[in-house]
Design a protein around this motif. Structure first.
Motif, PDB file in Angstrom:
ATOM      1  N   SER A 269     -43.156  18.030 -33.040  1.00  0.00           N
ATOM      2  CA  SER A 269     -44.273  18.630 -33.294  1.00  0.00           C
ATOM      3  C   SER A 269     -45.186  18.851 -32.199  1.00  0.00           C
ATOM      4  CB  SER A 269     -45.009  18.445 -34.641  1.00  0.00           C
ATOM      5  OG  SER A 269     -43.988  18.542 -35.689  1.00  0.00           O
ATOM      6  N   ARG A 270     -45.393  17.607 -31.813  1.00  0.00           N
ATOM      7  CA  ARG A 270     -46.598  17.376 -30.501  1.00  0.00           C
ATOM      8  C   ARG A 270     -45.827  18.195 -29.332  1.00  0.00           C
ATOM      9  NH1 ARG A 270     -48.914  11.916 -30.355  1.00  0.00           N
ATOM     10  NH2 ARG A 270     -50.191  12.948 -31.758  1.00  0.00           N
ATOM     11  N   ALA A 271     -44.694  18.359 -29.013  1.00  0.00           N
ATOM     12  CA  ALA A 271     -43.863  18.729 -27.955  1.00  0.00           C
ATOM     13  C   ALA A 271     -44.065  20.101 -28.082  1.00  0.00           C
ATOM     14  CB  ALA A 271     -42.453  18.463 -27.927  1.00  0.00           C
ATOM     15  N   TYR A 272     -43.892  20.775 -29.223  1.00  0.00           N
ATOM     16  CA  TYR A 272     -43.958  22.226 -29.610  1.00  0.00           C
ATOM     17  C   TYR A 272     -45.633  22.724 -29.406  1.00  0.00           C
ATOM     18  CZ  TYR A 272     -39.092  22.396 -30.844  1.00  0.00           C
ATOM     19  OH  TYR A 272     -37.791  22.316 -31.028  1.00  0.00           O
ATOM     20  N   GLY A 273     -46.272  21.656 -29.881  1.00  0.00           N
ATOM     21  CA  GLY A 273     -47.713  22.024 -29.697  1.00  0.00           C
ATOM     22  C   GLY A 273     -48.219  22.250 -28.132  1.00  0.00           C
ATOM     23  N   LEU A 274     -47.557  21.415 -27.558  1.00  0.00           N
ATOM     24  CA  LEU A 274     -47.829  21.551 -25.952  1.00  0.00           C
ATOM     25  C   LEU A 274     -47.343  22.613 -25.397  1.00  0.00           C
ATOM     26  CD1 LEU A 274     -47.121  17.868 -24.635  1.00  0.00           C
ATOM     27  CD2 LEU A 274     -49.392  18.970 -24.769  1.00  0.00           C
TER      28      LEU A 274
ATOM     29  N   LEU B 296     -52.506  17.335 -31.275  1.00  0.00           N
ATOM     30  CA  LEU B 296     -52.767  16.184 -31.498  1.00  0.00           C
ATOM     31  C   LEU B 296     -52.320  15.499 -32.885  1.00  0.00           C
ATOM     32  CD1 LEU B 296     -56.542  16.425 -30.256  1.00  0.00           C
ATOM     33  CD2 LEU B 296     -54.787  15.298 -29.220  1.00  0.00           C
ATOM     34  N   VAL B 297     -52.164  16.245 -33.971  1.00  0.00           N
ATOM     35  CA  VAL B 297     -51.736  15.834 -35.181  1.00  0.00           C
ATOM     36  C   VAL B 297     -50.434  15.287 -34.938  1.00  0.00           C
ATOM     37  CG1 VAL B 297     -51.125  16.384 -37.538  1.00  0.00           C
ATOM     38  CG2 VAL B 297     -53.353  17.146 -36.456  1.00  0.00           C
ATOM     39  N   GLY B 298     -49.390  16.322 -34.198  1.00  0.00           N
ATOM     40  CA  GLY B 298     -48.334  15.697 -33.934  1.00  0.00           C
ATOM     41  C   GLY B 298     -47.152  15.818 -35.305  1.00  0.00           C
ATOM     42  N   GLU B 299     -46.176  14.830 -35.443  1.00  0.00           N
ATOM     43  CA  GLU B 299     -45.349  14.617 -36.522  1.00  0.00           C
ATOM     44  C   GLU B 299     -46.387  14.242 -37.601  1.00  0.00           C
ATOM     45  OE1 GLU B 299     -41.679  15.429 -36.850  1.00  0.00           O
ATOM     46  OE2 GLU B 299     -42.708  16.744 -35.334  1.00  0.00           O
ATOM     47  N   HIS B 300     -45.920  14.761 -38.844  1.00  0.00           N
ATOM     48  CA  HIS B 300     -46.883  14.646 -40.046  1.00  0.00           C
ATOM     49  C   HIS B 300     -45.837  14.753 -41.350  1.00  0.00           C
ATOM     50  CE1 HIS B 300     -50.279  14.266 -42.483  1.00  0.00           C
ATOM     51  NE2 HIS B 300     -51.043  13.823 -41.770  1.00  0.00           N
ATOM     52  N   ARG B 301     -46.264  14.083 -42.165  1.00  0.00           N
ATOM     53  CA  ARG B 301     -45.172  14.235 -43.432  1.00  0.00           C
ATOM     54  C   ARG B 301     -45.753  15.529 -44.154  1.00  0.00           C
ATOM     55  NH1 ARG B 301     -48.486  12.547 -47.812  1.00  0.00           N
ATOM     56  NH2 ARG B 301     -50.281  11.334 -47.260  1.00  0.00           N
ATOM     57  N   LEU B 302     -47.089  16.051 -43.923  1.00  0.00           N
ATOM     58  CA  LEU B 302     -47.351  17.211 -44.642  1.00  0.00           C
ATOM     59  C   LEU B 302     -47.043  18.480 -43.689  1.00  0.00           C
ATOM     60  CD1 LEU B 302     -50.751  15.974 -45.922  1.00  0.00           C
ATOM     61  CD2 LEU B 302     -48.812  16.091 -47.173  1.00  0.00           C
TER      62      LEU B 302
ATOM     63  N   PHE C 285     -48.622  22.641 -43.716  1.00  0.00           N
ATOM     64  CA  PHE C 285     -49.208  23.083 -42.637  1.00  0.00           C
ATOM     65  C   PHE C 285     -48.761  24.423 -42.247  1.00  0.00           C
ATOM     66  CE2 PHE C 285     -50.377  18.653 -40.698  1.00  0.00           C
ATOM     67  CZ  PHE C 285     -51.186  18.402 -41.768  1.00  0.00           C
ATOM     68  N   VAL C 286     -47.574  24.554 -42.349  1.00  0.00           N
ATOM     69  CA  VAL C 286     -46.822  25.819 -42.077  1.00  0.00           C
ATOM     70  C   VAL C 286     -47.068  26.874 -43.191  1.00  0.00           C
ATOM     71  CG1 VAL C 286     -44.601  27.091 -41.826  1.00  0.00           C
ATOM     72  CG2 VAL C 286     -45.018  24.840 -40.767  1.00  0.00           C
ATOM     73  N   LEU C 287     -47.177  26.462 -44.567  1.00  0.00           N
ATOM     74  CA  LEU C 287     -47.468  27.373 -45.219  1.00  0.00           C
ATOM     75  C   LEU C 287     -48.678  27.940 -45.508  1.00  0.00           C
ATOM     76  CD1 LEU C 287     -45.191  25.964 -48.366  1.00  0.00           C
ATOM     77  CD2 LEU C 287     -44.652  27.916 -46.935  1.00  0.00           C
ATOM     78  N   ALA C 288     -49.706  26.774 -45.170  1.00  0.00           N
ATOM     79  CA  ALA C 288     -51.239  27.214 -45.252  1.00  0.00           C
ATOM     80  C   ALA C 288     -51.551  28.002 -44.024  1.00  0.00           C
ATOM     81  CB  ALA C 288     -51.947  25.762 -44.935  1.00  0.00           C
ATOM     82  N   GLY C 289     -50.788  27.861 -42.928  1.00  0.00           N
ATOM     83  CA  GLY C 289     -51.109  28.761 -41.716  1.00  0.00           C
ATOM     84  C   GLY C 289     -50.624  30.256 -42.095  1.00  0.00           C
ATOM     85  N   PHE C 290     -49.280  30.498 -42.839  1.00  0.00           N
ATOM     86  CA  PHE C 290     -48.920  31.618 -43.292  1.00  0.00           C
ATOM     87  C   PHE C 290     -49.799  32.308 -44.074  1.00  0.00           C
ATOM     88  CE2 PHE C 290     -44.299  30.429 -42.398  1.00  0.00           C
ATOM     89  CZ  PHE C 290     -44.284  31.586 -41.406  1.00  0.00           C
ATOM     90  N   ALA C 291     -50.528  31.689 -44.997  1.00  0.00           N
ATOM     91  CA  ALA C 291     -51.483  32.062 -46.063  1.00  0.00           C
ATOM     92  C   ALA C 291     -52.804  32.573 -45.299  1.00  0.00           C
ATOM     93  CB  ALA C 291     -51.889  30.941 -47.078  1.00  0.00           C
TER      94      ALA C 291
ATOM     95  N   ALA D 154     -36.769  27.721 -47.534  1.00  0.00           N
ATOM     96  CA  ALA D 154     -35.173  27.310 -47.406  1.00  0.00           C
ATOM     97  C   ALA D 154     -34.866  26.472 -46.163  1.00  0.00           C
ATOM     98  CB  ALA D 154     -34.442  28.741 -47.339  1.00  0.00           C
ATOM     99  N   VAL D 155     -35.763  26.448 -45.150  1.00  0.00           N
ATOM    100  CA  VAL D 155     -35.450  25.580 -44.067  1.00  0.00           C
ATOM    101  C   VAL D 155     -35.998  24.232 -44.398  1.00  0.00           C
ATOM    102  CG1 VAL D 155     -36.305  25.022 -41.598  1.00  0.00           C
ATOM    103  CG2 VAL D 155     -35.625  27.238 -42.093  1.00  0.00           C
ATOM    104  N   PHE D 156     -37.194  24.331 -45.174  1.00  0.00           N
ATOM    105  CA  PHE D 156     -37.732  22.999 -45.513  1.00  0.00           C
ATOM    106  C   PHE D 156     -36.744  22.201 -46.485  1.00  0.00           C
ATOM    107  CE2 PHE D 156     -42.295  25.143 -45.183  1.00  0.00           C
ATOM    108  CZ  PHE D 156     -42.139  25.331 -43.847  1.00  0.00           C
TER     109      PHE D 156
END
Length: 397
Positions: free
Chosen positions: A131-136, A259-265, A269-275, A372-374
């Protein structure tokens, strides 16, 4: 030992951030190049559009041959050769005097740039903190976009198009040193040192569909954001300034996700962003006033910049580095389809409502595919945990 691993990981992060920002810069300066190419080479809109399409298409099509070489080549050597080719291609573009020559040079240059982006996405998938790598990967491009948006018109307004290409050549040359940040055998080691991750067809298809639909909706709406503002009575200068402000918020949002990087949530976070993306698109219906347009543009940029690193991290879990190679093709396809589809819908309906409605529907498909991916990612993680907990040898009674 831990310090050595941390240092190696940091070097990979530097490689990802610096090179992705520079190699994607040509896509970010497309509006600047379009007007200058038209004026200086006498190109018509169709020719300018063809150059942009070939550039983006070759950037994405670099994925196809990468399936053959990705796990076989030394990526440090590949990076050096491709960056050198990008630099040379930009110098040749600056000197090209005809449309046909420029088109060919841009195709080869984009293939080289796209090949390195495939490496970056694959390295990100196997990073300790994907997640941090993709964030960068995202934040570096957005930061470069903000610089371009605010500085390029000032620096290059009175200069020929060659100056833009030469600047890109200098940036590519400056990035050659970043090749030293990787050993070269990272992806080879992943292939030989452990069995390749096998992804089932359905989860893999859902992963690529989620990325494709996300970029189709994103590309379509964002491309015509200024036109939506103008249609609501906001001036072009004001709309450009507001979009620039939204871009800054996007940089901050992607920086936060980095900064958040890998997170159990992460999946939430993805679904909230889509909303939030759906809410922002809904705000654009009708004739949004200044405040509603500002809110929509800022929320849209914050939402997609925040969710994308987490989405890519989840996608990489269903197939590892190889699925990210295919994801690069989905990204390019989405960026190419989005504006084309949106423009056709706007022209056919003489308004923005149909385009916005279709964008919401496509975003809905991205959400369903992501869920489905999740589930596939969670199931795979559970299987790996069960395998790890089983005794390796015979158990004494």
């Amino acid at each position: 030992m831990s310090s050595t691993i941390d240092t190696a990981e940091r070097r990979i992060y530097i490689y990802i951030a610096a090179i992705s920002a520079v190699l994607n810069a040509v896509l970010l300066v497309a509006p600047v190049l379009a007007s200058k190419l038209s004026a200086q080479l006498g190109l018509d809109p169709a020719q300018v559009g063809l150059i942009a399409s070939v550039e983006l298409g070759c950037f994405s099509l670099a994925t196809v041959p990468a399936f053959l070489w990705l796990r076989r080549v030394n990526i440090r050597t590949l990076t050096i050769w491709c960056l050198a080719l990008v630099a040379a291609g930009n110098v040749a573009s600056a000197m090209a005097g005809s449309f046909a020559l420029l088109l060919g040079v841009r195709a080869i240059t984009s293939l080289a740039a796209g090949s390195v982006i495939v490496v970056i996405l694959s390295l990100s998938a196997k990073a300790a903190n994907p997640s941090r790598a993709y964030g960068l990967f995202v934040v570096s491009q957005l930061a470069m976009g903000a610089v371009i948006l605010f500085l390029f018109p000032l620096i290059y307004a009175q200069r020929p198009v060659a100056a833009v290409y030469l600047t890109l050549a200098v940036l590519a040359t400056a990035c050659l040193g970043c090749a030293a940040c990787v050993k070269g055998d990272e992806l080879q080691a992943a292939a030989s040192g452990q069995p390749a991750a096998k992804a089932r067809l359905l989860p893999l298809g859902c992963a690529l569909l989620a990325v494709l639909c996300f970029y189709v909706a994103l590309g379509g709406v964002w491309t015509f954001m200024a036109q939506i503002a103008i249609g609501s009575g906001i001036t072009l200068d004001a709309a450009s300034s507001l979009i620039g402000i939204a871009t800054i918020f996007g940089v901050l949002s992607s920086l936060a996700s980095t900064l958040v990087g890998e997170h159990r949530l992460g999946k939430y976070f993805v679904l909230a962003g889509f909303a939030v993306m759906a809410v922002s698109i809904s705000c654009l219906f009708g004739t949004p006033g200044l405040l509603r347009f500002v809110a929509a543009a800022v929320l849209f940029k914050i939402a997609w910049s925040w969710l994308l690193p987490f989405l890519l991290a989840e996608v990489s879990r269903v197939g590892g580095a190889q699925v990210m190679n295919a994801a690069n093709l989905a990204i390019g396809g989405g960026l190419a389809i989005g504006p084309l589809l949106a423009g056709s819908l706007i022209q056919a309906s003489s308004g923005f409502a149909t385009m916005l409605g279709v964008a919401l529907a496509i975003l809905g498909v991205a959400v369903i595919s992501s869920v489905a991916v999740f589930r596939a990612s969670d199931a795979r993680a559970s299987t790996l945990e069960e395998s790890a907990s089983r005794p390796v040898g015979p158990v004494a009674s």
